[in-house]
Design a protein around this motif. Structure first.
Motif, mmCIF file in Angstrom:
data_model
loop_
_atom_site.group_PDB
_atom_site.id
_atom_site.type_symbol
_atom_site.label_atom_id
_atom_site.label_comp_id
_atom_site.label_asym_id
_atom_site.label_seq_id
_atom_site.Cartn_x
_atom_site.Cartn_y
_atom_site.Cartn_z
ATOM 1 N N LYS A 58 0.806 -1.226 0.000
ATOM 2 C CA LYS A 58 0.000 0.000 0.000
ATOM 3 C C LYS A 58 0.842 1.280 0.000
ATOM 4 N N PRO A 59 1.909 1.373 0.798
ATOM 5 C CA PRO A 59 2.725 2.602 0.761
ATOM 6 C C PRO A 59 3.387 2.830 -0.598
ATOM 7 N N ILE A 60 3.732 1.747 -1.300
ATOM 8 C CA ILE A 60 4.357 1.888 -2.623
ATOM 9 C C ILE A 60 3.357 2.482 -3.609
ATOM 10 N N ALA A 61 2.130 1.958 -3.576
ATOM 11 C CA ALA A 61 1.083 2.488 -4.457
ATOM 12 C C ALA A 61 0.790 3.945 -4.106
ATOM 13 N N SER A 62 0.727 4.222 -2.823
ATOM 14 C CA SER A 62 0.436 5.583 -2.365
ATOM 15 C C SER A 62 1.519 6.568 -2.820
ATOM 16 N N GLU A 63 2.766 6.148 -2.747
ATOM 17 C CA GLU A 63 3.888 6.991 -3.160
ATOM 18 C C GLU A 63 3.803 7.321 -4.650
ATOM 19 N N VAL A 93 -1.212 5.983 -7.043
ATOM 20 C CA VAL A 93 -2.108 5.079 -7.769
ATOM 21 C C VAL A 93 -2.759 4.123 -6.777
ATOM 22 N N SER A 94 -3.805 3.420 -7.236
ATOM 23 C CA SER A 94 -4.449 2.446 -6.370
ATOM 24 C C SER A 94 -3.655 1.145 -6.370
ATOM 25 N N LEU A 95 -3.906 0.332 -5.365
ATOM 26 C CA LEU A 95 -3.245 -0.967 -5.271
ATOM 27 C C LEU A 95 -3.607 -1.845 -6.472
ATOM 28 N N ALA A 96 -4.878 -1.773 -6.889
ATOM 29 C CA ALA A 96 -5.317 -2.558 -8.052
ATOM 30 C C ALA A 96 -4.579 -2.131 -9.315
#
Length: 328
Positions: A255-260, A263-266
């Motif tokens: 989740k933090p990678i997507a947030s950085e 973008v969404s996790l999906a």
């Protein structure tokens, strides 16, 4: 939308596609299907996947009627179906010549189409000689009922054997394999199939990029949203296998990678699959138009997957398969 050749063939398929598994006939009927299919087309999707076993044939009927009602030109879309589980009779399943011929005829009737672009062997059939299956697939192609044939969840050895038969008999071999591929399921695509890409020009149309929704981040221990597939009675066992502590911990770590990246996790999960150069198309699923719109934005995420970002993802999931000596 980007379009890629399906393996070494001349057929071009959208980098993201849509599959009817679970949704059509189980969760959605024709009206909802039309809205979803049109949302896909609006995003540039041209490839739509089905199977005779999905909702016991109802998924094919819904897709066929929806496409008919939408008035699409048949040549503008690529339609595939898969054969193996066609019914309860002794000859209604498997990959015998009888079932391939009768099964595809039945699928075409449900789809109300003269042909499919791709017909897959949905699973390997240990009780039927591969030569019989290869000959039968070539026969339906010769009839104009399908343009290409492929496999789904076959091993590299089985695909190699099919190509050996095809080459010996001067027939058409399978040009595509449809394996599961996501951050938790990688061995076949990244290790086992490596020799097939250059030797036979095999393309991939991969399924379950989000590991049945686990990689959306919507599930947690003891929390299964009412509208999700894991809430369906048929998928309770899959939920029990998928929603284990270690997997959920890794999903939270992503989740933090997507947030950085913003973008969404999906979107991150789908983009990761699509970024593999051996993947011709990633088959996505959705029950809502909004999900399709969000999923399609995954294409914009691919350029963000730098080596550094990929390393961060790998550090979390730790799922990269070890390459064996024979494939180096």
């Amino acid at each position: 939308m980007q379009y890629k050749n399906l393996g070494r063939s001349g057929l071009r398929v959208s980098q993201l596609s849509y599959g009817a598994w679970v949704t059509f006939g189980n969760q959605l009927d024709v009206k909802e299907a039309k809205a979803l299919l049109q949302a896909c087309r609006d995003a540039g999707v041209n490839f739509f996947d089905n199977a005779e076993v999905y909702a016991n044939g109802r998924a094919e009927e819904i897709m066929g009627q929806a496409i008919r009602d939408l008035g699409w030109r048949r040549a503008d879309v690529v339609i595939s179906t898969k054969l193996f589980w066609g019914g309860q009779g002794p000859n209604d399943k498997g990959l015998s010549r009888k079932h391939i011929v009768e099964g595809l005829k039945a699928s075409l009737k449900r789809l109300d189409m003269e042909y499919v672009d791709i017909v897959y062997c949905h699973r390997p059939d240990a009780s039927t000689p591969i030569e019989e299956t290869v000959r039968a697939m070539n026969w339906v192609i010769d009839q104009g009922w399908a343009f290409y044939w492929g496999t789904s969840e076959w091993s590299a050895q089985q695909i190699t054997e099919a190509w050996g038969v095809a080459n010996r008999l001067d027939l058409v071999g399978p040009i595509v394999e449809q394996p599961e591929y996501n951050l938790f399921s990688r061995h076949k695509v990244e290790t086992e199939f490596v020799p097939l890409y250059s030797t036979y020009g095999i393309g991939l149309t991969t399924w379950s990029p989000l590991a049945s929704g686990v990689l959306t981040g919507k599930y947690s221990k003891g929390n299964i949203p009412a509208e999700s597939r894991f809430a369906l009675d048929n998928y309770k066992n899959l939920a029990n296998r998928s929603l284990v502590d270690d997997t959920l911990k890794k999903v939270n770590g992503l989740k933090p990678i997507a947030s950085e990246l913003g973008v969404s996790l999906a979107q991150l999960g789908i983009a990761w699959c699509a970024s593999n150069p051996n993947v011709s198309s990633v088959i996505t699923g959705a029950t809502k138009e909004s999900q399709i719109v969000e999923n399609m934005k995954a294409l914009d995420v691919i350029p963000l997957l730098t080596p550094e970002v990929l390393d961060k993802i790998e550090a979390v999931v730790q799922s990269k398969p070890k390459r064996t000596e024979s494939y180096r």
